[in-house]
Motif scaffolding. Structure first.
Motif, PDB file in Angstrom:
ATOM      1  N   GLY A 194       0.826  -1.283  -0.069  1.00 32.88           N
ATOM      2  CA  GLY A 194       0.031  -0.061   0.096  1.00 32.88           C
ATOM      3  C   GLY A 194       0.894   1.162  -0.034  1.00 32.88           C
ATOM      4  O   GLY A 194       0.311   2.454  -0.096  1.00 32.88           O
ATOM      5  N   TRP A 195       2.126   1.168   0.193  1.00 41.61           N
ATOM      6  CA  TRP A 195       3.091   2.244   0.221  1.00 41.61           C
ATOM      7  C   TRP A 195       3.232   2.706  -1.408  1.00 41.61           C
ATOM      8  O   TRP A 195       3.536   1.780  -2.181  1.00 41.61           O
ATOM      9  CB  TRP A 195       4.231   2.286   0.910  1.00 41.61           C
ATOM     10  CG  TRP A 195       3.929   2.135   2.625  1.00 41.61           C
ATOM     11  CD1 TRP A 195       3.956   3.306   3.156  1.00 41.61           C
ATOM     12  CD2 TRP A 195       3.824   1.071   3.234  1.00 41.61           C
ATOM     13  NE1 TRP A 195       3.898   3.022   4.622  1.00 41.61           N
ATOM     14  CE2 TRP A 195       3.922   1.564   4.496  1.00 41.61           C
ATOM     15  CE3 TRP A 195       3.844  -0.406   3.020  1.00 41.61           C
ATOM     16  CZ2 TRP A 195       3.551   0.352   5.650  1.00 41.61           C
ATOM     17  CZ3 TRP A 195       3.456  -1.346   4.075  1.00 41.61           C
ATOM     18  CH2 TRP A 195       3.387  -0.646   5.364  1.00 41.61           C
ATOM     19  N   PHE A 196       3.419   4.034  -1.440  1.00 44.78           N
ATOM     20  CA  PHE A 196       3.657   4.594  -2.968  1.00 44.78           C
ATOM     21  C   PHE A 196       4.419   6.016  -2.729  1.00 44.78           C
ATOM     22  O   PHE A 196       4.543   6.423  -1.838  1.00 44.78           O
ATOM     23  CB  PHE A 196       2.420   4.839  -3.712  1.00 44.78           C
ATOM     24  CG  PHE A 196       1.502   6.066  -3.094  1.00 44.78           C
ATOM     25  CD1 PHE A 196       1.732   7.235  -3.336  1.00 44.78           C
ATOM     26  CD2 PHE A 196       0.765   5.952  -2.025  1.00 44.78           C
ATOM     27  CE1 PHE A 196       0.889   8.378  -3.061  1.00 44.78           C
ATOM     28  CE2 PHE A 196      -0.074   6.912  -1.705  1.00 44.78           C
ATOM     29  CZ  PHE A 196       0.226   8.004  -1.978  1.00 44.78           C
ATOM     30  N   PRO A 207      -1.490   5.581   2.122  1.00 39.95           N
ATOM     31  CA  PRO A 207      -2.644   6.467   1.790  1.00 39.95           C
ATOM     32  C   PRO A 207      -3.607   6.601   2.821  1.00 39.95           C
ATOM     33  O   PRO A 207      -4.250   7.552   3.249  1.00 39.95           O
ATOM     34  CB  PRO A 207      -3.208   6.178   0.360  1.00 39.95           C
ATOM     35  CG  PRO A 207      -2.816   4.680   0.420  1.00 39.95           C
ATOM     36  CD  PRO A 207      -1.569   4.741   0.953  1.00 39.95           C
ATOM     37  N   VAL A 208      -3.843   5.338   3.743  1.00 37.47           N
ATOM     38  CA  VAL A 208      -4.527   5.289   4.811  1.00 37.47           C
ATOM     39  C   VAL A 208      -4.122   5.605   6.242  1.00 37.47           C
ATOM     40  O   VAL A 208      -4.666   6.538   6.737  1.00 37.47           O
ATOM     41  CB  VAL A 208      -5.259   3.848   4.847  1.00 37.47           C
ATOM     42  CG1 VAL A 208      -6.270   3.785   5.933  1.00 37.47           C
ATOM     43  CG2 VAL A 208      -5.804   3.367   3.421  1.00 37.47           C
ATOM     44  N   ARG A 209      -2.819   4.995   6.502  1.00 33.41           N
ATOM     45  CA  ARG A 209      -2.412   5.479   7.562  1.00 33.41           C
ATOM     46  C   ARG A 209      -1.536   6.648   7.883  1.00 33.41           C
ATOM     47  O   ARG A 209      -0.857   7.004   8.750  1.00 33.41           O
ATOM     48  CB  ARG A 209      -1.838   4.036   8.164  1.00 33.41           C
ATOM     49  CG  ARG A 209      -2.491   2.903   8.494  1.00 33.41           C
ATOM     50  CD  ARG A 209      -1.827   1.751   9.168  1.00 33.41           C
ATOM     51  NE  ARG A 209      -0.807   1.273   8.383  1.00 33.41           N
ATOM     52  CZ  ARG A 209      -0.702   0.351   7.561  1.00 33.41           C
ATOM     53  NH1 ARG A 209      -2.064  -0.061   7.185  1.00 33.41           N
ATOM     54  NH2 ARG A 209       0.197  -0.018   6.819  1.00 33.41           N
ATOM     55  N   GLU A 210      -1.014   6.890   6.553  1.00 33.56           N
ATOM     56  CA  GLU A 210      -0.292   8.199   6.387  1.00 33.56           C
ATOM     57  C   GLU A 210       1.133   8.108   6.678  1.00 33.56           C
ATOM     58  O   GLU A 210       1.864   9.070   7.222  1.00 33.56           O
ATOM     59  CB  GLU A 210      -0.830   9.344   7.197  1.00 33.56           C
ATOM     60  CG  GLU A 210      -2.246   9.981   6.541  1.00 33.56           C
ATOM     61  CD  GLU A 210      -1.699  10.630   5.178  1.00 33.56           C
ATOM     62  OE1 GLU A 210      -0.884  11.454   5.057  1.00 33.56           O
ATOM     63  OE2 GLU A 210      -2.464  10.402   4.322  1.00 33.56           O
ATOM     64  N   SER A 211       1.531   6.720   7.113  1.00 35.47           N
ATOM     65  CA  SER A 211       3.055   6.630   7.548  1.00 35.47           C
ATOM     66  C   SER A 211       3.887   6.726   6.500  1.00 35.47           C
ATOM     67  O   SER A 211       3.590   6.524   5.208  1.00 35.47           O
ATOM     68  CB  SER A 211       3.040   5.143   7.996  1.00 35.47           C
ATOM     69  OG  SER A 211       2.808   4.222   7.058  1.00 35.47           O
ATOM     70  N   VAL A 212       5.114   7.269   6.738  1.00 34.38           N
ATOM     71  CA  VAL A 212       5.846   7.626   5.762  1.00 34.38           C
ATOM     72  C   VAL A 212       7.381   6.711   5.763  1.00 34.38           C
ATOM     73  O   VAL A 212       7.808   6.469   6.815  1.00 34.38           O
ATOM     74  CB  VAL A 212       6.472   9.067   5.427  1.00 34.38           C
ATOM     75  CG1 VAL A 212       7.407   9.047   4.628  1.00 34.38           C
ATOM     76  CG2 VAL A 212       5.097   9.783   5.284  1.00 34.38           C
ATOM     77  N   ILE A 213       7.805   5.910   4.804  1.00 31.79           N
ATOM     78  CA  ILE A 213       9.095   4.970   4.842  1.00 31.79           C
ATOM     79  C   ILE A 213      10.026   5.703   3.948  1.00 31.79           C
ATOM     80  O   ILE A 213       9.799   6.015   2.991  1.00 31.79           O
ATOM     81  CB  ILE A 213       8.694   3.459   4.176  1.00 31.79           C
ATOM     82  CG1 ILE A 213       7.717   2.864   5.272  1.00 31.79           C
ATOM     83  CG2 ILE A 213      10.017   2.776   4.303  1.00 31.79           C
ATOM     84  CD1 ILE A 213       7.184   1.713   4.767  1.00 31.79           C
TER      85      ILE A 213
END
Length: 347
Positions: free
Chosen positions: A122-124, A149-155
């Motif tokens: 789900g990360w983009f 996009p849902v949890r707004e976490s950034v990697i």
């Protein structure tokens, strides 16, 4: 802390808040058994900050579990760096820590697969400009930030400790060999590698806005693990094998000076000598001026120091021809385009 006056507490709370250290201040007061002696008003601020930091800690653990599930098919270790590694390992540097993203490093040969697996999770890519994407992929040691996009976490997915075009090659194979798994499913670096990376991230940086917080992380790590003369010597030796003794020396110098970190004088002298004392003298002045929180330090000298360190960060990351091309692009992009002349950037 109990001896501070109300006016002094007002300044301490303001500085700690700007530095992102308010929650840590409270945690350390509790650890040292002096929290109950803090006046009611500043104690209220410390408690509120502690609640926010605790939520950050829970959110990071939850996200790391999701990331670990996504990266499970990866054949090699995915290693957490900086704040997420402090939380996953439970070292003292996680106390009162605030987080903006999750830093992970994987072997270069597994970078494409890791990116693909994270996209399936789900990360983009968080960057839309074709130039920005090219900048990250060709010239830096990480991919463009990836956002859920849902949890707004950034990697931030890394494949090296330093940019591939930076002078001097850093072999990270030892970091992966020494990494160990955690209950959350991802790996953490050895304590020495944790410190060396944190020092490199801070003292090769362009932006020192979180400098005091990051220096506090290093201070806690050094206090926790630096329990024998042999350990300190091994730490310096390991940083030399990575080619990263200079940032470690600067970290030890400024942690000792600003936070009283008990770095053995002989070890510090040896590290500074190995790093080159000429460079040390120049950087010493600049970093001393740039480390205080930006909203507290407002003098011209401090602003100049941050500007020079920003330029130094670019020079450490890029050879001059690449840097010239990059800055030219940035300057051109600031020129307003005529309406109707916009066109997509070539990839």
């Amino acid at each position: 802390m109990a001896a501070l006056t109300p006016a002094e507490w007002t300044s301490v709370v303001a500085v700690a808040r700007h530095a992102g250290l308010l929650a840590r201040l409270g945690e350390l007061a509790r650890r040292d058994g002096v929290f109950d002696r803090i006046p009611e008003s500043p104690a209220h601020h410390l408690e509120a900050a502690r609640a926010i930091a605790e939520k950050h800690r829970r959110d990071i653990r939850w996200e790391v579990v999701h990331v670990a599930r996504s990266l499970a098919p990866l054949p090699g270790p995915a290693v957490l760096l900086k704040g997420a590694s402090y939380v996953a390992s439970g070292v003292s540097a996680h106390l009162g820590r605030l987080f903006g993203d999750i830093d992970i490093i994987v072997p270069r040969a597994q970078l494409d697969e890791a990116e693909h697996l994270l996209m399936l999770g789900g990360w983009f890519c968080d960057k839309q400009s074709a130039y920005d994407i090219r900048y990250y992929r060709q010239w830096t040691h990480q991919l463009p930030p990836m956002r859920h996009p849902v949890r707004e976490s950034v990697i931030d997915l890394h494949h090296a400790l330093r940019p591939p075009i930076a002078p001097g090659k850093v072999d990270t194979s030892d970091l992966f060999r020494e990494a160990r798994p955690t209950e959350l499913g991802l790996y953490i670096p050895s304590p020495m590698d944790m410190i060396i990376h944190s020092a490199t991230h801070l003292f090769c940086a362009m932006d020192f806005r979180n400098g005091l917080r990051d220096l506090s992380d290093i201070d806690l790590l050094l206090r926790e693990f630096g329990t024998s003369d042999g350990w300190w010597r091994d730490l310096v030796d390991r940083s030399r094998r990575f080619g990263l003794v200079s940032p470690l020396a600067m970290a030890m110098l400024h942690a000792r000076r600003m936070l009283g970190t008990p770095v053995p004088p002989a070890v510090l002298a040896g590290a500074l000598e190995a790093a080159g004392r000429g460079e040390h003298r120049l950087l010493d002045r600049l970093i001393s001026a740039a480390l205080p929180p930006a909203s507290v330090a407002t003098s011209m000298a401090e602003a100049v120091a941050r500007g020079l360190l920003f330029a130094r960060g670019y020079l450490l990351d890029m050879p001059p021809p690449v840097l010239a091309a990059h800055l030219t692009h940035k300057l051109v992009s600031l020129v307003p385009r005529q309406r109707g002349s916009e066109r997509p950037e070539p990839v």
